[in-house]
Each structure stands twice: as C-alpha cells, then as structure tokens.
Scaffold this motif. Structure first.
Motif, PDB file in Angstrom:
ATOM      1  N   ASP A 167       0.851  -1.185   0.000  1.00 16.97           N
ATOM      2  CA  ASP A 167       0.000   0.000   0.000  1.00 16.97           C
ATOM      3  C   ASP A 167       0.890   1.240   0.000  1.00 16.97           C
ATOM      4  OD1 ASP A 167      -2.193   1.603   0.017  1.00 16.97           O
ATOM      5  OD2 ASP A 167      -2.781   1.197   2.090  1.00 16.97           O
ATOM      6  N   THR A 168       0.406   2.304  -0.632  1.00 16.19           N
ATOM      7  CA  THR A 168       1.173   3.549  -0.705  1.00 16.19           C
ATOM      8  C   THR A 168       0.421   4.647   0.032  1.00 16.19           C
ATOM      9  OG1 THR A 168       2.171   2.967  -2.827  1.00 16.19           O
ATOM     10  CG2 THR A 168       2.202   5.303  -2.208  1.00 16.19           C
ATOM     11  N   LEU A 169       1.085   5.241   0.982  1.00 16.05           N
ATOM     12  CA  LEU A 169       0.548   6.381   1.712  1.00 16.05           C
ATOM     13  C   LEU A 169       1.224   7.633   1.186  1.00 16.05           C
ATOM     14  CD1 LEU A 169      -1.067   7.602   4.127  1.00 16.05           C
ATOM     15  CD2 LEU A 169       0.989   7.248   5.490  1.00 16.05           C
ATOM     16  N   THR A 170       0.445   8.610   0.753  1.00 15.72           N
ATOM     17  CA  THR A 170       1.007   9.847   0.207  1.00 15.72           C
ATOM     18  C   THR A 170       0.785  10.986   1.185  1.00 15.72           C
ATOM     19  OG1 THR A 170       0.604   9.134  -2.077  1.00 15.72           O
ATOM     20  CG2 THR A 170       0.962  11.487  -1.706  1.00 15.72           C
ATOM     21  N   ILE A 171       1.882  11.594   1.636  1.00 18.79           N
ATOM     22  CA  ILE A 171       1.814  12.756   2.510  1.00 18.79           C
ATOM     23  C   ILE A 171       1.723  13.997   1.626  1.00 18.79           C
ATOM     24  CG2 ILE A 171       3.034  14.124   4.246  1.00 18.79           C
ATOM     25  CD1 ILE A 171       4.320  11.559   5.207  1.00 18.79           C
ATOM     26  N   SER A 172       0.706  14.811   1.858  1.00 16.85           N
ATOM     27  CA  SER A 172       0.489  16.001   1.037  1.00 16.85           C
ATOM     28  C   SER A 172       0.621  17.260   1.876  1.00 16.85           C
ATOM     29  CB  SER A 172      -0.903  15.954   0.397  1.00 16.85           C
ATOM     30  OG  SER A 172      -1.030  14.833  -0.447  1.00 16.85           O
ATOM     31  N   LEU A 173       1.272  18.261   1.291  1.00 18.24           N
ATOM     32  CA  LEU A 173       1.401  19.571   1.917  1.00 18.24           C
ATOM     33  C   LEU A 173       0.823  20.610   0.966  1.00 18.24           C
ATOM     34  CD1 LEU A 173       5.117  19.390   3.159  1.00 18.24           C
ATOM     35  CD2 LEU A 173       3.067  18.855   4.465  1.00 18.24           C
ATOM     36  N   SER A 174      -0.201  21.297   1.385  1.00 13.98           N
ATOM     37  CA  SER A 174      -0.784  22.344   0.555  1.00 13.98           C
ATOM     38  C   SER A 174       0.092  23.593   0.623  1.00 13.98           C
ATOM     39  CB  SER A 174      -2.195  22.666   1.037  1.00 13.98           C
ATOM     40  OG  SER A 174      -2.149  23.271   2.321  1.00 13.98           O
ATOM     41  N   PRO A 175       0.023  24.468  -0.388  1.00  9.54           N
ATOM     42  CA  PRO A 175       0.822  25.706  -0.339  1.00  9.54           C
ATOM     43  C   PRO A 175       0.537  26.534   0.901  1.00  9.54           C
ATOM     44  CG  PRO A 175      -0.078  25.368  -2.536  1.00  9.54           C
ATOM     45  CD  PRO A 175      -0.717  24.332  -1.657  1.00  9.54           C
ATOM     46  N   GLU A 176      -0.712  26.513   1.365  1.00 11.60           N
ATOM     47  CA  GLU A 176      -1.061  27.300   2.549  1.00 11.60           C
ATOM     48  C   GLU A 176      -0.350  26.794   3.792  1.00 11.60           C
ATOM     49  OE1 GLU A 176      -3.814  27.891  -0.613  1.00 11.60           O
ATOM     50  OE2 GLU A 176      -3.233  26.018   0.379  1.00 11.60           O
ATOM     51  N   GLU A 177       0.031  25.505   3.811  1.00 13.04           N
ATOM     52  CA  GLU A 177       0.688  24.934   4.988  1.00 13.04           C
ATOM     53  C   GLU A 177       2.173  25.276   5.067  1.00 13.04           C
ATOM     54  OE1 GLU A 177      -1.445  20.868   6.252  1.00 13.04           O
ATOM     55  OE2 GLU A 177      -0.765  20.859   4.174  1.00 13.04           O
ATOM     56  N   TYR A 178       2.821  25.521   3.910  1.00 13.06           N
ATOM     57  CA  TYR A 178       4.260  25.726   3.959  1.00 13.06           C
ATOM     58  C   TYR A 178       4.752  27.038   3.361  1.00 13.06           C
ATOM     59  CZ  TYR A 178       4.525  24.529  -1.027  1.00 13.06           C
ATOM     60  OH  TYR A 178       4.369  24.529  -2.390  1.00 13.06           O
ATOM     61  N   ILE A 179       3.927  27.720   2.558  1.00 13.24           N
ATOM     62  CA  ILE A 179       4.416  28.836   1.753  1.00 13.24           C
ATOM     63  C   ILE A 179       4.993  29.967   2.610  1.00 13.24           C
ATOM     64  CG2 ILE A 179       2.281  30.194   1.603  1.00 13.24           C
ATOM     65  CD1 ILE A 179       4.420  29.342  -1.427  1.00 13.24           C
ATOM     66  N   LYS A 180       4.432  30.190   3.809  1.00 10.91           N
ATOM     67  CA  LYS A 180       4.902  31.277   4.658  1.00 10.91           C
ATOM     68  C   LYS A 180       5.992  30.842   5.628  1.00 10.91           C
ATOM     69  CE  LYS A 180       0.558  33.866   4.537  1.00 10.91           C
ATOM     70  NZ  LYS A 180      -0.552  34.458   5.352  1.00 10.91           N
ATOM     71  N   LYS A 181       6.316  29.545   5.634  1.00 16.19           N
ATOM     72  CA  LYS A 181       7.284  29.025   6.595  1.00 16.19           C
ATOM     73  C   LYS A 181       8.630  28.698   5.969  1.00 16.19           C
ATOM     74  CE  LYS A 181       3.630  26.969   9.414  1.00 16.19           C
ATOM     75  NZ  LYS A 181       3.076  25.723   9.981  1.00 16.19           N
ATOM     76  N   ILE A 182       8.623  28.322   4.687  1.00 15.73           N
ATOM     77  CA  ILE A 182       9.862  27.928   4.050  1.00 15.73           C
ATOM     78  C   ILE A 182      10.672  29.160   3.672  1.00 15.73           C
ATOM     79  CG2 ILE A 182       8.984  27.857   1.675  1.00 15.73           C
ATOM     80  CD1 ILE A 182      10.624  25.227   1.388  1.00 15.73           C
ATOM     81  N   ARG A 183      11.984  29.040   3.732  1.00 13.33           N
ATOM     82  CA  ARG A 183      12.884  30.147   3.446  1.00 13.33           C
ATOM     83  C   ARG A 183      13.612  29.900   2.128  1.00 13.33           C
ATOM     84  NH1 ARG A 183      10.042  31.333   6.969  1.00 13.33           N
ATOM     85  NH2 ARG A 183      10.538  32.147   9.040  1.00 13.33           N
ATOM     86  N   ALA A 184      14.043  30.989   1.493  1.00  7.34           N
ATOM     87  CA  ALA A 184      14.809  30.862   0.243  1.00  7.34           C
ATOM     88  C   ALA A 184      16.106  30.113   0.506  1.00  7.34           C
ATOM     89  CB  ALA A 184      15.103  32.238  -0.328  1.00  7.34           C
ATOM     90  N   GLY A 185      16.438  29.167  -0.347  1.00  6.67           N
ATOM     91  CA  GLY A 185      17.665  28.406  -0.204  1.00  6.67           C
ATOM     92  C   GLY A 185      17.569  27.283   0.814  1.00  6.67           C
ATOM     93  N   SER A 186      16.396  27.037   1.363  1.00  7.28           N
ATOM     94  CA  SER A 186      16.243  25.991   2.365  1.00  7.28           C
ATOM     95  C   SER A 186      15.586  24.764   1.746  1.00  7.28           C
ATOM     96  CB  SER A 186      15.422  26.501   3.551  1.00  7.28           C
ATOM     97  OG  SER A 186      14.128  26.855   3.111  1.00  7.28           O
ATOM     98  N   THR A 187      15.509  23.701   2.526  1.00  2.00           N
ATOM     99  CA  THR A 187      14.887  22.463   2.072  1.00  2.00           C
ATOM    100  C   THR A 187      13.854  22.031   3.103  1.00  2.00           C
ATOM    101  OG1 THR A 187      16.576  21.127   3.182  1.00  2.00           O
ATOM    102  CG2 THR A 187      16.990  21.730   0.885  1.00  2.00           C
ATOM    103  N   LEU A 188      13.105  21.003   2.763  1.00  2.00           N
ATOM    104  CA  LEU A 188      12.205  20.366   3.716  1.00  2.00           C
ATOM    105  C   LEU A 188      12.835  19.071   4.189  1.00  2.00           C
ATOM    106  CD1 LEU A 188       8.674  20.831   2.101  1.00  2.00           C
ATOM    107  CD2 LEU A 188       9.766  22.218   3.861  1.00  2.00           C
ATOM    108  N   ARG A 189      12.710  18.785   5.469  1.00  2.00           N
ATOM    109  CA  ARG A 189      13.234  17.534   6.015  1.00  2.00           C
ATOM    110  C   ARG A 189      12.111  16.777   6.689  1.00  2.00           C
ATOM    111  NH1 ARG A 189      18.942  16.884   8.919  1.00  2.00           N
ATOM    112  NH2 ARG A 189      19.433  17.114   6.719  1.00  2.00           N
ATOM    113  N   MET A 190      12.004  15.494   6.357  1.00  2.00           N
ATOM    114  CA  MET A 190      10.978  14.643   6.943  1.00  2.00           C
ATOM    115  C   MET A 190      11.614  13.620   7.873  1.00  2.00           C
ATOM    116  SD  MET A 190       8.121  12.185   5.118  1.00  2.00           S
ATOM    117  CE  MET A 190       9.349  11.094   4.402  1.00  2.00           C
ATOM    118  N   PHE A 191      11.146  13.579   9.114  1.00  2.00           N
ATOM    119  CA  PHE A 191      11.538  12.567  10.081  1.00  2.00           C
ATOM    120  C   PHE A 191      10.436  11.515  10.101  1.00  2.00           C
ATOM    121  CE2 PHE A 191      13.315  16.605  11.392  1.00  2.00           C
ATOM    122  CZ  PHE A 191      14.650  16.290  11.595  1.00  2.00           C
ATOM    123  N   LEU A 192      10.794  10.280   9.818  1.00  2.00           N
ATOM    124  CA  LEU A 192       9.804   9.218   9.657  1.00  2.00           C
ATOM    125  C   LEU A 192      10.071   8.095  10.650  1.00  2.00           C
ATOM    126  CD1 LEU A 192       7.451   7.975   7.988  1.00  2.00           C
ATOM    127  CD2 LEU A 192       9.213   6.973   6.514  1.00  2.00           C
TER     128      LEU A 192
END
Length: 260
Positions: A107-132
C-alpha cells in the motif's frame, strides 16, 4: 484500513525526533532480522514551490501467512541550507497513521502539503526535512529515518521576441508571459529584464496575479553590441521564489550610413 490523525503536538514530535537522533540518518530496523517482514520505500516526491507537495511512502507486508498493523509518524520541518533543523526552523506538519496490511499486500501512503501549509514558513535556499518513524504491532519492528528534499522553483515564464536577429540600435519587441499555476495569489509581481549589450534594464509591473491566471507585458528594446546576446527575464513576486527564462538574440553590425 487507514486511521489518520494530524497534529502539531510537542509530545509526538519529540518522540519522533528522539527516535531519529538514536538511529541517525541511517535506515535501520530495531528488531531481529527474521522479523523484518515490512519493506519501506520512499517514492519520488513532487516538490514545486507554490504547488501541492506530495511524498509517497510505499509499505509492503512480505509475510505470506499473517497481516501486519503498521503505525506511521511523520514530522516535517523546514531545514536551513546547511541541513540544520532546530527550534528556529519552522514546523510544517506532523502526521500519524495506522495501516492494516494483509499478507503480501502493498500500500502507498502519500503525505500532502498544501501551499497554505508551507508557503509562509519555508525560506529561500532551504529544504524540507521529513523525520519518519514506523512500528509494527505484531513483531515490535521499529524503523526510523530522515529524508531531505529541495523545493524546486516553478517555471511558468515564457519570453518571445518580434525579431531574434537585429541590427545595432534596431528596436524589437519583447513579450513576457507568466502563468500562475499555483493555488496562491501572487502579490507585488513584476518582470525584470536585463542582458549584456542590451540597453536599459527594465521592470514591468504586473501587480497581483490570481491563481490559474496569466499575465502578459510587452516592452520595446534595442541592442548596441554586436554578436550573440542573451536577454534574461526574471519574474519576481512576494510569495514564491523568482522564476527565470532567457532568449538569445543575434546582433549584427549596423550599416554606418544608417546610423544617426
């Protein structure tokens, strides 16, 4: 069957982070090898700034006799360009799911992030990191990992010229088009045009661009240096990283009798 909850509570987050600190960045199971009957594969994420981000996680129960109950927790933060995550880096989302996998089921679980959830938090030149973190109820199998991925800039910029071969000082029109394919309203937007040997860098103001809409601006320019020149067009705004396009222009020497 999938039971899903989402939270940003500190207790769950600290538990996930503590697991990852213990295991480091390696993918490792905390059970005997004979009990490792759940396979985990992270698919290719789709991460374009301003659009929905999707991270697929495929789980497979390799056991041919019994089903497995898998608990999954994912904690996503903004990471600095150095890879560092700390309290100064914004939390994006925490997700908890419970999956029931039948024997030999995938089975495949897809984690989704809408623009409203991250657009104001992410910085230029940065990345997203997921701890699983995963745990299997029947075998006490535990798995922890961390993955980083870059949020790519969207394109959407198109540039066309009325002429791609011109004489020195000859005027030509440049048409700049940008399509906002995101669900985010882009404010304080403009085109910035610049090129070596092309006179006068210029800003073409566009104002606010609504989602799923297109803006177009035309400017008349002239080049004065002979040779192949490149015109750079940058679309700038206050919401998402700048998008850049370029077009080549061949500039030929003008007839001296025609130059005033």
């Amino acid at each position: 069957a999938v039971v899903s909850t989402q939270s940003t509570g500190s207790a769950e987050e600290e538990n996930i982070l503590e697991r990852v600190r213990h295991f480091g960045s390696r993918r490792e199971w905390a059970v005997k090898k004979v009990n490792r009957d759940i396979q985990v594969e992270l698919g290719q994420e789709t991460a374009i700034m301003g659009s929905e981000i999707k991270i697929p996680i495929q789980l497979t129960n390799t056991n041919s006799r019994t089903s497995r109950t898998v608990s999954l927790s994912a904690h996503i933060k903004c990471s600095a360009y150095t890879g560092r995550t700390d309290n100064k880096q914004p939390l994006i989302k925490t997700i908890t799911n419970v999956l029931e996998l039948s024997k030999k089921e995938s089975d495949t679980l897809t984690i989704s992030l809408s623009p409203e959830e991250y657009i104001k938090k992410i910085r230029a030149g940065s990345t997203l990191r997921m701890f699983l973190q995963l745990s299997v109820q029947e075998t006490k199998q535990v798995y922890a990992t961390q993955e980083s991925f870059l949020v790519k800039k969207g394109t959407g910029v198109m540039v066309s010229c009325s002429k791609t071969t011109v004489k020195q000082y000859e005027e030509f029109d440049v048409t700049c088009t940008y399509t906002n394919t995101t669900s985010t309203k882009l404010t304080r937007s403009y085109f910035y045009l610049e090129g070596p040997g092309i006179r006068r860098s210029k800003k073409l103001y566009c104002g606010t661009i609504q989602p799923d809409s297109t803006i177009e601006r035309t400017l008349t320019l002239s080049a004065y240096r002979v040779g192949e020149r490149v015109l750079f067009v940058k679309f700038c705004n206050s919401k998402i990283p700048n998008a850049i396009e370029k077009v080549k222009i061949q500039v030929e020497e003008a007839d001296p009798t025609e130059v005033i």
